[in-house]
Design an enzyme around this catalytic site. Structure first.
Site, PDB file in Angstrom:
ATOM      1  N   CYS A   1      30.771  34.160  -1.278  1.00 23.39           N
ATOM      2  CA  CYS A   1      30.159  32.865  -1.610  1.00 23.39           C
ATOM      3  C   CYS A   1      30.070  32.031  -0.340  1.00 23.39           C
ATOM      4  O   CYS A   1      30.611  32.377   0.693  1.00 23.39           O
ATOM      5  CB  CYS A   1      31.024  32.132  -2.628  1.00 23.39           C
ATOM      6  SG  CYS A   1      31.401  33.138  -4.043  1.00 23.39           S
TER       7      CYS A   1
ATOM      8  N   ARG B   1      24.580  34.238   1.601  1.00 23.79           N
ATOM      9  CA  ARG B   1      25.929  34.778   1.319  1.00 23.79           C
ATOM     10  C   ARG B   1      26.174  34.928  -0.165  1.00 23.79           C
ATOM     11  O   ARG B   1      27.210  35.443  -0.591  1.00 23.79           O
ATOM     12  CB  ARG B   1      26.972  33.855   1.928  1.00 23.79           C
ATOM     13  CG  ARG B   1      26.927  33.778   3.439  1.00 23.79           C
ATOM     14  CD  ARG B   1      28.066  32.936   3.952  1.00 23.79           C
ATOM     15  NE  ARG B   1      29.317  33.618   3.757  1.00 23.79           N
ATOM     16  CZ  ARG B   1      29.949  34.281   4.722  1.00 23.79           C
ATOM     17  NH1 ARG B   1      29.421  34.341   5.911  1.00 23.79           N
ATOM     18  NH2 ARG B   1      31.080  34.889   4.499  1.00 23.79           N
TER      19      ARG B   1
ATOM     20  N   TRP C   1      28.358  33.998  -5.429  1.00 24.51           N
ATOM     21  CA  TRP C   1      28.118  35.407  -5.753  1.00 24.51           C
ATOM     22  C   TRP C   1      29.210  35.742  -6.758  1.00 24.51           C
ATOM     23  O   TRP C   1      30.396  35.758  -6.417  1.00 24.51           O
ATOM     24  CB  TRP C   1      28.223  36.283  -4.497  1.00 24.51           C
ATOM     25  CG  TRP C   1      27.882  37.713  -4.756  1.00 24.51           C
ATOM     26  CD1 TRP C   1      26.645  38.284  -4.767  1.00 24.51           C
ATOM     27  CD2 TRP C   1      28.807  38.777  -5.076  1.00 24.51           C
ATOM     28  NE1 TRP C   1      26.724  39.613  -5.040  1.00 24.51           N
ATOM     29  CE2 TRP C   1      28.043  39.951  -5.246  1.00 24.51           C
ATOM     30  CE3 TRP C   1      30.177  38.853  -5.226  1.00 24.51           C
ATOM     31  CZ2 TRP C   1      28.607  41.187  -5.554  1.00 24.51           C
ATOM     32  CZ3 TRP C   1      30.753  40.069  -5.535  1.00 24.51           C
ATOM     33  CH2 TRP C   1      29.976  41.218  -5.702  1.00 24.51           C
TER      34      TRP C   1
ATOM     35  N   ASN D   1      36.021  30.729  -2.430  1.00 22.14           N
ATOM     36  CA  ASN D   1      35.452  32.022  -2.069  1.00 22.14           C
ATOM     37  C   ASN D   1      36.622  32.992  -2.054  1.00 22.14           C
ATOM     38  O   ASN D   1      37.624  32.733  -1.404  1.00 22.14           O
ATOM     39  CB  ASN D   1      34.805  31.919  -0.681  1.00 22.14           C
ATOM     40  CG  ASN D   1      34.177  33.225  -0.246  1.00 22.14           C
ATOM     41  OD1 ASN D   1      33.992  34.122  -1.071  1.00 22.14           O
ATOM     42  ND2 ASN D   1      33.854  33.335   1.029  1.00 22.14           N
ATOM     43  N   GLY D   2      36.537  34.101  -2.809  1.00 20.01           N
ATOM     44  CA  GLY D   2      37.655  35.054  -2.853  1.00 20.01           C
ATOM     45  C   GLY D   2      37.964  35.422  -4.297  1.00 20.01           C
ATOM     46  O   GLY D   2      37.200  35.115  -5.215  1.00 20.01           O
TER      47      GLY D   2
ATOM     48  N   GLU E   1      20.753  55.594   6.243  1.00 23.25           N
ATOM     49  CA  GLU E   1      20.470  54.162   6.454  1.00 23.25           C
ATOM     50  C   GLU E   1      19.094  53.792   5.916  1.00 23.25           C
ATOM     51  O   GLU E   1      18.917  52.762   5.267  1.00 23.25           O
ATOM     52  CB  GLU E   1      20.586  53.832   7.935  1.00 23.25           C
ATOM     53  CG  GLU E   1      20.168  52.433   8.327  1.00 23.25           C
ATOM     54  CD  GLU E   1      20.974  51.331   7.643  1.00 23.25           C
ATOM     55  OE1 GLU E   1      22.002  51.630   6.986  1.00 23.25           O
ATOM     56  OE2 GLU E   1      20.533  50.174   7.707  1.00 23.25           O
TER      57      GLU E   1
ATOM     58  N   LYS F   1      18.396  50.935   3.113  1.00 25.33           N
ATOM     59  CA  LYS F   1      17.461  49.820   3.316  1.00 25.33           C
ATOM     60  C   LYS F   1      16.473  49.724   2.168  1.00 25.33           C
ATOM     61  O   LYS F   1      16.225  48.665   1.623  1.00 25.33           O
ATOM     62  CB  LYS F   1      16.704  49.997   4.648  1.00 25.33           C
ATOM     63  CG  LYS F   1      17.527  49.713   5.865  1.00 25.33           C
ATOM     64  CD  LYS F   1      17.744  48.257   6.163  1.00 25.33           C
ATOM     65  CE  LYS F   1      19.053  47.613   5.861  1.00 25.33           C
ATOM     66  NZ  LYS F   1      20.305  48.204   5.968  1.00 25.33           N
TER      67      LYS F   1
ATOM     68  N   GLU G   1      18.204  48.739  -1.292  1.00 22.09           N
ATOM     69  CA  GLU G   1      18.840  47.419  -1.442  1.00 22.09           C
ATOM     70  C   GLU G   1      17.828  46.270  -1.446  1.00 22.09           C
ATOM     71  O   GLU G   1      18.140  45.179  -1.909  1.00 22.09           O
ATOM     72  CB  GLU G   1      19.917  47.194  -0.395  1.00 22.09           C
ATOM     73  CG  GLU G   1      19.457  47.035   1.024  1.00 22.09           C
ATOM     74  CD  GLU G   1      20.631  46.697   1.951  1.00 22.09           C
ATOM     75  OE1 GLU G   1      21.599  46.052   1.521  1.00 22.09           O
ATOM     76  OE2 GLU G   1      20.576  47.105   3.107  1.00 22.09           O
TER      77      GLU G   1
ATOM     78  N   HIS H   1      20.742  73.287  -1.125  1.00 25.27           N
ATOM     79  CA  HIS H   1      21.982  73.583  -1.887  1.00 25.27           C
ATOM     80  C   HIS H   1      22.022  72.793  -3.187  1.00 25.27           C
ATOM     81  O   HIS H   1      23.095  72.475  -3.692  1.00 25.27           O
ATOM     82  CB  HIS H   1      23.196  73.258  -1.017  1.00 25.27           C
ATOM     83  CG  HIS H   1      23.263  74.087   0.219  1.00 25.27           C
ATOM     84  ND1 HIS H   1      23.598  75.428   0.204  1.00 25.27           N
ATOM     85  CD2 HIS H   1      22.961  73.792   1.510  1.00 25.27           C
ATOM     86  CE1 HIS H   1      23.552  75.914   1.438  1.00 25.27           C
ATOM     87  NE2 HIS H   1      23.170  74.954   2.251  1.00 25.27           N
TER      88      HIS H   1
ATOM     89  N   LYS I   1      25.489  38.711   1.717  1.00 18.23           N
ATOM     90  CA  LYS I   1      25.470  39.152   3.102  1.00 18.23           C
ATOM     91  C   LYS I   1      26.818  39.676   3.571  1.00 18.23           C
ATOM     92  O   LYS I   1      26.890  40.637   4.301  1.00 18.23           O
ATOM     93  CB  LYS I   1      25.030  38.007   4.023  1.00 18.23           C
ATOM     94  CG  LYS I   1      24.934  38.381   5.490  1.00 18.23           C
ATOM     95  CD  LYS I   1      23.935  39.499   5.724  1.00 18.23           C
ATOM     96  CE  LYS I   1      23.869  39.932   7.168  1.00 18.23           C
ATOM     97  NZ  LYS I   1      23.028  41.121   7.347  1.00 18.23           N
TER      98      LYS I   1
HETATM   99  C1  AGP Z   1      23.635  46.451   4.830  1.00 20.90           C
HETATM  100  O1  AGP Z   1      22.220  46.323   4.741  1.00 20.90           O
HETATM  101  C2  AGP Z   1      24.350  45.837   3.680  1.00 20.90           C
HETATM  102  N1  AGP Z   1      24.011  44.470   3.570  1.00 20.90           N
HETATM  103  C3  AGP Z   1      25.834  46.138   3.641  1.00 20.90           C
HETATM  104  O2  AGP Z   1      25.953  47.514   3.412  1.00 20.90           O
HETATM  105  C4  AGP Z   1      26.650  45.809   4.912  1.00 20.90           C
HETATM  106  O3  AGP Z   1      26.293  46.663   5.960  1.00 20.90           O
HETATM  107  C5  AGP Z   1      28.139  46.067   4.600  1.00 20.90           C
HETATM  108  O4  AGP Z   1      28.533  45.185   3.574  1.00 20.90           O
HETATM  109  C6  AGP Z   1      29.054  45.891   5.816  1.00 20.90           C
HETATM  110  O5  AGP Z   1      28.952  44.587   6.288  1.00 20.90           O
HETATM  111  P1  AGP Z   1      29.569  44.248   7.742  1.00 20.90           P
HETATM  112  O6  AGP Z   1      28.829  45.058   8.741  1.00 20.90           O
HETATM  113  O7  AGP Z   1      29.349  42.770   7.900  1.00 20.90           O
HETATM  114  O8  AGP Z   1      31.021  44.604   7.707  1.00 20.90           O
END
Ligand code: AGP
Length: 616
Positions: A2, A27, A75, A101-102, A489, A493, A496, A512, A611
């Site tokens: 958050c 965030r 969040w 936050n937490g 990766e 991308k 997500e 396989h 984020k």
């Molecule tokens: C990546 O596109 C995502 N938003 C997520 O997987 C991110 O890489 C992951 O949460 C790790 O975050 P960090 O690099 O800030 O530790």
């Protein structure tokens, strides 16, 4: 996850909090709210939905005066996204407000105790429990000389198990804002006759670049003219004033439609930033300032565990290939959340290396603490200066990518790969890596910014390709060797930000089992640079085509033969095998971006995501 913002000063708090929330929205964006002290009362405004549809609209309709207050963008962890579960939460008097936050792990036990004491609750959140608990302590202390809101917050936190970054205000203690943290970031922003509290410096950089990064167990009492910090663990808090490395402009979207697009296009510059001052052509090596390990200590490292999450974990897989190739040091890659709990065997000279853009990922932070608990040195490659991870490790390397606001990580990933390559050369040159081979890598790294500019000129073809495949329901991304992690990766991308199901695999692994899923409606993005695996990768590609699977090939420029075996081809400049991960990533970022755009998705704030994942 958050975002938290607090303001105390002489100006109207409402617009400052709202602007801060807008800068924090990446965030977490299920809901948002503010609580502002106005003429002896706390006025609460909170609303489900994104800021411009929710709280901004509400504040326009029902403006709030007052010169100090707190805000939050959520969040959801406990309690579905709903008005009632939005923050801030009030105690039963309605005169104490809390944003958090937490995760409070023992919130239910505390809630049962408060219910038995006659308290009632309006929400399903752990945060409301904390607000009621603080109010309960504040009420019990009332009448004692000098009792303060900080006393009540300190007492309540003594009952709490879990993580928190909080901001608290009370109508009964005007001019005071209390902040506290354990496991979630919290920063004091120091202004002129005004002060700020936030979970992310982006929210306040437009007002001040003088900040204090709070540490775990810190409790801060903040007024418009100053602040006092105590530490619940050590009694004496270590307060250090730092200067933010970036300015408000860096954290703006500028001319780009989305932060993600801006950050993709920043990559030639951010790779340059990652390289700056670190290419030592004379000694044919890379140099760093912050590893805090002597050459002898680095020479003695005989195993490296790299721990990370998400996109950073994909970078870790590339790091394994790089360090093992150039330094011949055994590397093991672990998901941070797995490393913490599986009692991974560590030898005497094993070190932990973590990778994190935010420097606040709870899983990764836990991995650091686990390694240090076991007596092992922890290093980090991090983007956010002053982040918790940056401050808890024994040494590290900043990637200098600047603020990354788009939830989907792009420039930070490529900068991490750049720094990992430098680190592999640095370690290799202490071992068997020849000066000649090292110089090849250094020169290839130095050529990357210009080559990335060339890749970014393919926006048009990638936009067309995205339009062609935007309606696909499933995708595969395949690669071998260095580009296998980039296949993972590319898949992440796409899924997500466009919500299309996509799987990354080693190209050789398809036969396989997963190849059973290939049909004419399942496109495959094939990373097939002219590297050592080229012939074998072509053979894997042929297996997909033989089953009528559409193939989009990402190939080395000049490779005309690939056009005969792929439906579509995107080219990237020729480079060393070890640097293809960097060049191959950018077309996949743009491909995902344009598909998400074609599907009308919110590219910068994809559903269900945030984020920085600051909960385990
Ligand atoms: C990546 O596109 C995502 N938003 C997520 O997987 C991110 O890489 C992951 O949460 C790790 O975050 P960090 O690099 O800030 O530790």
């Amino acid at each position: 996850m958050c975002g938290i913002i607090g303001y105390i000063g002489k100006k109207n708090a409402s617009p400052i909090l709202l602007e801060g929330l807008r800068r924090l929205e990446y965030r977490g964006y299920d809901s948002a709210g503010v609580a502002i002290a106005d003429n002896g009362e706390l006025v609460l405004r909170k609303k489900l939905g994104k800021i411009d549809e929710g709280i901004a609209h509400l504040l326009k309709e029902q403006p709030v005066a007052g010169t100090y207050g707190i805000g939050h963008t959520r969040w959801a962890t406990h309690g579905v996204p709903a008005d009632k579960n939005s923050h801030p939460h009030l105690d039963e008097t309605g005169r104490i407000a809390v944003v958090h936050n937490g995760v409070i792990e023992n919130y239910d036990a505390i809630k049962q105790k408060l219910l038995r004491a006659g308290y009632t609750f309006k929400s399903d959140t752990d945060t409301e429990v904390l607000a009621q608990l603080i109010g309960d302590y504040f009420k019990k202390q009332a009448g004692k000389n000098g009792h303060t809101l900080t006393d009540a917050v300190r007492a309540a936190l003594g009952d709490v198990i879990g993580t928190y970054g909080i901001a608290v205000i009370s109508a009964d203690q005007p001019g005071i804002m209390v902040g506290a943290r354990r496991g979630s970031p919290l920063i004091i922003g120091i202004g002129e006759a005004e002060n700020f509290l936030t979970s992310d410096a982006n929210a306040i950089v437009a007002h001040t670049r003088q900040v204090v990064y709070l540490n775990d167990y810190d409790v801060a009492t903040i007024t418009q003219d100053g602040f006092d910090v105590e530490n619940l663990g050590t009694e004496t808090a270590s307060v250090q004033i730092s200067k933010l490395e970036f300015d408000a402009e860096d954290a703006q979207r500028g001319v780009h439609a989305h932060f993600m697009l801006k950050e993709i296009h920043e990559q030639p510059q951010t790779v340059l930033n990652a390289l700056r001052g670190r290419l030592d052509f004379e000694a044919a090596t890379a140099k760093f300032g912050g590893l805090n390990m002597t050459a002898a200590e680095l020479r003695g490292v005989d195993r490296i565990v790299i721990a990370a999450s998400g996109t950073s974990w994909h970078a870790a897989l590339v790091g394994e290939y790089l360090i093992e190739e150039f330094a011949q040091i055994p590397v093991e890659v672990e998901y941070a959340h797995e490393f913490c709990y599986r009692n991974c065997p560590l030898e005497k000279n094993t070190i932990l290396l973590v990778l994190s853009q935010s420097g606040e990922t709870a899983d990764t932070l836990a991995a650091i603490r686990e390694a240090k608990r076991r007596g092992h040195r922890a290093l980090a490659i991090v983007n956010v200066v002053g982040s918790t991870i940056a401050r808890e490790v024994d040494g590290g390397i900043y990637m200098h990518a600047g603020p990354e606001i788009g939830v989907a990580s792009t420039k930070a990933f490529v900068s991490t790969l750049t720094v990992l390559t430098l680190l592999a050369v640095h370690l290799g040159r202490m071992r068997m890596l020849s000066a000649k081979r090292a110089l090849e890598v250094l020169h290839a790294l130095a050529a990357l910014p210009k080559q990335l500019e060339i890749v970014l000129q393919q926006t048009g073809p990638l936009k067309e390709l995205a339009a062609k495949y935007a309606s696909a329901k499933d995708f595969f991304f395949l690669g071998r060797g260095y580009t296998f992690p980039i296949a993972l990766e590319g898949a992440l991308k796409l899924k997500e930000i466009s919500y299309i199901h996509a799987e990354g695999y080693s190209a050789a692994e398809m036969k396989h089992g997963p190849i059973a899923l290939i049909d004419k409606d399942t496109p495959t993005v094939f990373l097939v640079p002219q590297d050592a695996m080229y012939e074998k990768t072509l053979a894997n590609l042929a297996m997909i085509r033989a089953r009528k699977g559409p193939v989009i090939a990402l190939a080395t420029e000049g490779d005309e033969g690939i056009r005969r075996v792929a439906d579509d081809v995107i080219y990237m400049p020729k480079t060393l095998e070890a640097l293809y991960p960097i060049l191959a990533t950018v077309p996949l970022q743009l491909f995902a971006y344009y598909i998400a755009l074609a599907r009308g998705c919110d590219v910068d704030k994809p559903r269900n995501l945030a984020k920085s994942v600051t909960v385990e």
